[in-house]
Motif scaffolding. Structure first.
Motif, PDB file in Angstrom:
ATOM      1  N   ASN A  55       0.779  -1.221  -0.191  1.00 18.44           N
ATOM      2  CA  ASN A  55       0.024  -0.153  -0.144  1.00 18.44           C
ATOM      3  C   ASN A  55       0.742   1.278   0.039  1.00 18.44           C
ATOM      4  O   ASN A  55       0.059   2.353  -0.112  1.00 18.44           O
ATOM      5  CB  ASN A  55      -0.939  -0.156   1.027  1.00 18.44           C
ATOM      6  CG  ASN A  55      -2.298  -1.004   0.939  1.00 18.44           C
ATOM      7  OD1 ASN A  55      -2.596  -1.206  -0.201  1.00 18.44           O
ATOM      8  ND2 ASN A  55      -2.744  -1.587   1.987  1.00 18.44           N
ATOM      9  N   GLY A  56       1.970   1.123   0.050  1.00 21.58           N
ATOM     10  CA  GLY A  56       2.964   2.501   0.232  1.00 21.58           C
ATOM     11  C   GLY A  56       3.275   2.635  -1.060  1.00 21.58           C
ATOM     12  O   GLY A  56       3.244   1.905  -2.148  1.00 21.58           O
ATOM     13  N   ALA A  57       3.509   4.117  -1.576  1.00 19.02           N
ATOM     14  CA  ALA A  57       3.646   4.553  -2.615  1.00 19.02           C
ATOM     15  C   ALA A  57       5.000   4.011  -3.442  1.00 19.02           C
ATOM     16  O   ALA A  57       4.940   3.783  -4.690  1.00 19.02           O
ATOM     17  CB  ALA A  57       3.876   6.247  -2.520  1.00 19.02           C
ATOM     18  N   MET A  58       6.076   3.691  -2.605  1.00 21.57           N
ATOM     19  CA  MET A  58       7.298   3.014  -3.317  1.00 21.57           C
ATOM     20  C   MET A  58       6.801   1.635  -3.780  1.00 21.57           C
ATOM     21  O   MET A  58       7.081   1.348  -4.915  1.00 21.57           O
ATOM     22  CB  MET A  58       8.373   3.172  -2.481  1.00 21.57           C
ATOM     23  CG  MET A  58       9.628   2.405  -3.138  1.00 21.57           C
ATOM     24  SD  MET A  58      11.200   2.341  -1.969  1.00 21.57           S
ATOM     25  CE  MET A  58      11.539   4.043  -1.683  1.00 21.57           C
ATOM     26  N   LEU A 112      12.550  -2.918   1.394  1.00 23.53           N
ATOM     27  CA  LEU A 112      13.046  -4.180   1.096  1.00 23.53           C
ATOM     28  C   LEU A 112      11.664  -4.799   0.148  1.00 23.53           C
ATOM     29  O   LEU A 112      12.134  -5.634  -0.904  1.00 23.53           O
ATOM     30  CB  LEU A 112      12.998  -5.357   2.221  1.00 23.53           C
ATOM     31  CG  LEU A 112      12.942  -6.596   2.160  1.00 23.53           C
ATOM     32  CD1 LEU A 112      14.376  -6.763   1.667  1.00 23.53           C
ATOM     33  CD2 LEU A 112      13.015  -7.347   3.523  1.00 23.53           C
ATOM     34  N   ALA A 113      10.427  -4.695   0.160  1.00 19.71           N
ATOM     35  CA  ALA A 113       9.408  -5.117  -0.624  1.00 19.71           C
ATOM     36  C   ALA A 113       9.574  -4.532  -2.075  1.00 19.71           C
ATOM     37  O   ALA A 113       9.490  -5.384  -2.924  1.00 19.71           O
ATOM     38  CB  ALA A 113       8.001  -4.750   0.130  1.00 19.71           C
ATOM     39  N   SER A 114       9.987  -3.353  -2.092  1.00 18.59           N
ATOM     40  CA  SER A 114      10.336  -2.753  -3.596  1.00 18.59           C
ATOM     41  C   SER A 114      11.417  -3.342  -3.980  1.00 18.59           C
ATOM     42  O   SER A 114      11.481  -3.807  -5.339  1.00 18.59           O
ATOM     43  CB  SER A 114      10.471  -1.226  -3.255  1.00 18.59           C
ATOM     44  OG  SER A 114       9.129  -0.655  -2.662  1.00 18.59           O
ATOM     45  N   ALA A 115      12.467  -3.593  -3.365  1.00 19.88           N
ATOM     46  CA  ALA A 115      13.572  -4.055  -3.874  1.00 19.88           C
ATOM     47  C   ALA A 115      13.416  -5.690  -4.140  1.00 19.88           C
ATOM     48  O   ALA A 115      13.789  -5.998  -5.356  1.00 19.88           O
ATOM     49  CB  ALA A 115      14.787  -3.785  -2.870  1.00 19.88           C
ATOM     50  N   ALA A 116      12.528  -6.208  -3.409  1.00 17.92           N
ATOM     51  CA  ALA A 116      12.465  -7.561  -3.775  1.00 17.92           C
ATOM     52  C   ALA A 116      11.570  -7.715  -5.131  1.00 17.92           C
ATOM     53  O   ALA A 116      11.617  -8.940  -5.970  1.00 17.92           O
ATOM     54  CB  ALA A 116      11.537  -8.094  -2.719  1.00 17.92           C
ATOM     55  N   LEU A 117      10.532  -6.667  -5.256  1.00 14.75           N
ATOM     56  CA  LEU A 117       9.751  -6.923  -6.672  1.00 14.75           C
ATOM     57  C   LEU A 117      10.657  -6.699  -7.861  1.00 14.75           C
ATOM     58  O   LEU A 117      10.543  -7.163  -8.870  1.00 14.75           O
ATOM     59  CB  LEU A 117       8.574  -5.647  -6.299  1.00 14.75           C
ATOM     60  CG  LEU A 117       7.438  -6.278  -5.616  1.00 14.75           C
ATOM     61  CD1 LEU A 117       6.746  -4.956  -5.165  1.00 14.75           C
ATOM     62  CD2 LEU A 117       6.885  -7.418  -6.260  1.00 14.75           C
ATOM     63  N   LEU A 118      11.832  -5.712  -7.613  1.00 12.08           N
ATOM     64  CA  LEU A 118      12.591  -5.357  -8.719  1.00 12.08           C
ATOM     65  C   LEU A 118      13.924  -5.875  -8.755  1.00 12.08           C
ATOM     66  O   LEU A 118      14.492  -5.460  -9.916  1.00 12.08           O
ATOM     67  CB  LEU A 118      12.789  -3.549  -8.578  1.00 12.08           C
ATOM     68  CG  LEU A 118      11.448  -2.765  -8.738  1.00 12.08           C
ATOM     69  CD1 LEU A 118      11.811  -1.490  -8.073  1.00 12.08           C
ATOM     70  CD2 LEU A 118      10.968  -2.807 -10.219  1.00 12.08           C
ATOM     71  N   HIS A 119      14.322  -6.730  -8.025  1.00 13.23           N
ATOM     72  CA  HIS A 119      15.597  -7.260  -7.997  1.00 13.23           C
ATOM     73  C   HIS A 119      16.125  -7.787  -9.415  1.00 13.23           C
ATOM     74  O   HIS A 119      17.221  -7.783  -9.818  1.00 13.23           O
ATOM     75  CB  HIS A 119      15.684  -8.165  -6.756  1.00 13.23           C
ATOM     76  CG  HIS A 119      15.203  -9.513  -6.776  1.00 13.23           C
ATOM     77  ND1 HIS A 119      13.951  -9.674  -6.822  1.00 13.23           N
ATOM     78  CD2 HIS A 119      15.893 -10.652  -7.096  1.00 13.23           C
ATOM     79  CE1 HIS A 119      13.771 -11.201  -6.914  1.00 13.23           C
ATOM     80  NE2 HIS A 119      14.998 -11.525  -7.251  1.00 13.23           N
ATOM     81  N   ASP A 120      14.952  -8.335  -9.943  1.00 19.33           N
ATOM     82  CA  ASP A 120      15.359  -9.312 -11.332  1.00 19.33           C
ATOM     83  C   ASP A 120      14.899  -8.374 -12.493  1.00 19.33           C
ATOM     84  O   ASP A 120      15.103  -9.052 -13.775  1.00 19.33           O
ATOM     85  CB  ASP A 120      14.764 -10.659 -11.240  1.00 19.33           C
ATOM     86  CG  ASP A 120      15.739 -11.541 -10.561  1.00 19.33           C
ATOM     87  OD1 ASP A 120      17.042 -11.273 -10.285  1.00 19.33           O
ATOM     88  OD2 ASP A 120      15.325 -12.652 -10.379  1.00 19.33           O
TER      89      ASP A 120
END
Length: 193
Positions: free
Chosen positions: A8-11, A55-63
């Motif tokens: 739910n956060g913007a990032m 962390l959640a944003s990096a997890a989504l974008l890591h690949d």
């Protein structure tokens, strides 16, 4: 903190949209993995002291650097980080996490790109956050399911071959991957119930 709450956060909403746009059609399995890594991020949120959405944003974008249109060097952490920095002007900490996820410096060294990666995207000083992303990535199967770190390391070795560039990298990285996962497991076990 659940996955829905984190998203739910913007990032995190932005990260989800970018990762989905780049991965879901051309690389649906990679997209499933990224979503699974984000679910793992929700499970470790309590040990991150305010960095759960990062962390959640990096997890989504890591690949994201695996997306065919972004693969300029063929080294997905570098390609993804450059895309996030240059096209999206993304948060510096997020970009640096993507660039350095899962001990990418060791693979960059195998590829002759370590100096480039280190100069463009210095490793974050927050070891707990770095460890958490390693934990999430290395305990998630290619199709997004939870697995043990040992099974994940073995799967990577089999998929790429033990004598391949990635096989050599994962063999070198394994002790550090296991240590990072162990630190996160300890931090999770120390959380009040």
């Amino acid at each position: 903190m659940g996955t829905d709450q984190l998203m739910n956060g913007a990032m995190a909403k932005w990260a989800y949209a970018v990762a989905e746009a780049e991965l879901s059609d051309p690389l649906p399995l990679r997209w499933a993995h990224s979503q699974g890594v984000a679910q793992r991020a929700a499970e470790v949120a309590a040990v991150l002291r305010g960095n759960a959405e990062l962390l959640a944003s990096a997890a989504l974008l890591h690949d994201v650097g695996y997306a065919p249109r972004l693969a300029m060097t063929g080294f997905h952490p570098l390609d993804g980080a450059r895309f996030l920095r240059d096209i999206h002007a993304a948060d510096d900490r997020l970009v640096r996490l993507v660039a350095n996820h899962s001990l990418a410096l060791l693979e960059a060294e195998e590829r002759g790109l370590r100096d480039v990666l280190e100069v463009e995207f210095p490793l974050l000083d927050d070891q707990r956050l770095v460890d958490a992303l390693i934990y999430c990535d290395m305990t998630t199967t290619p199709d997004g399911k939870v697995t043990s770190v040992e099974a994940r390391l073995a799967e990577i070795t089999v998929r790429y071959g033990s004598d391949s560039l990635v096989g050599r990298f994962i063999r070198r990285a394994a002790p550090d991957v296991l240590a990072a996962v162990g630190r996160v497991d300890t931090a999770l076990a120390d959380q009040p119930r």
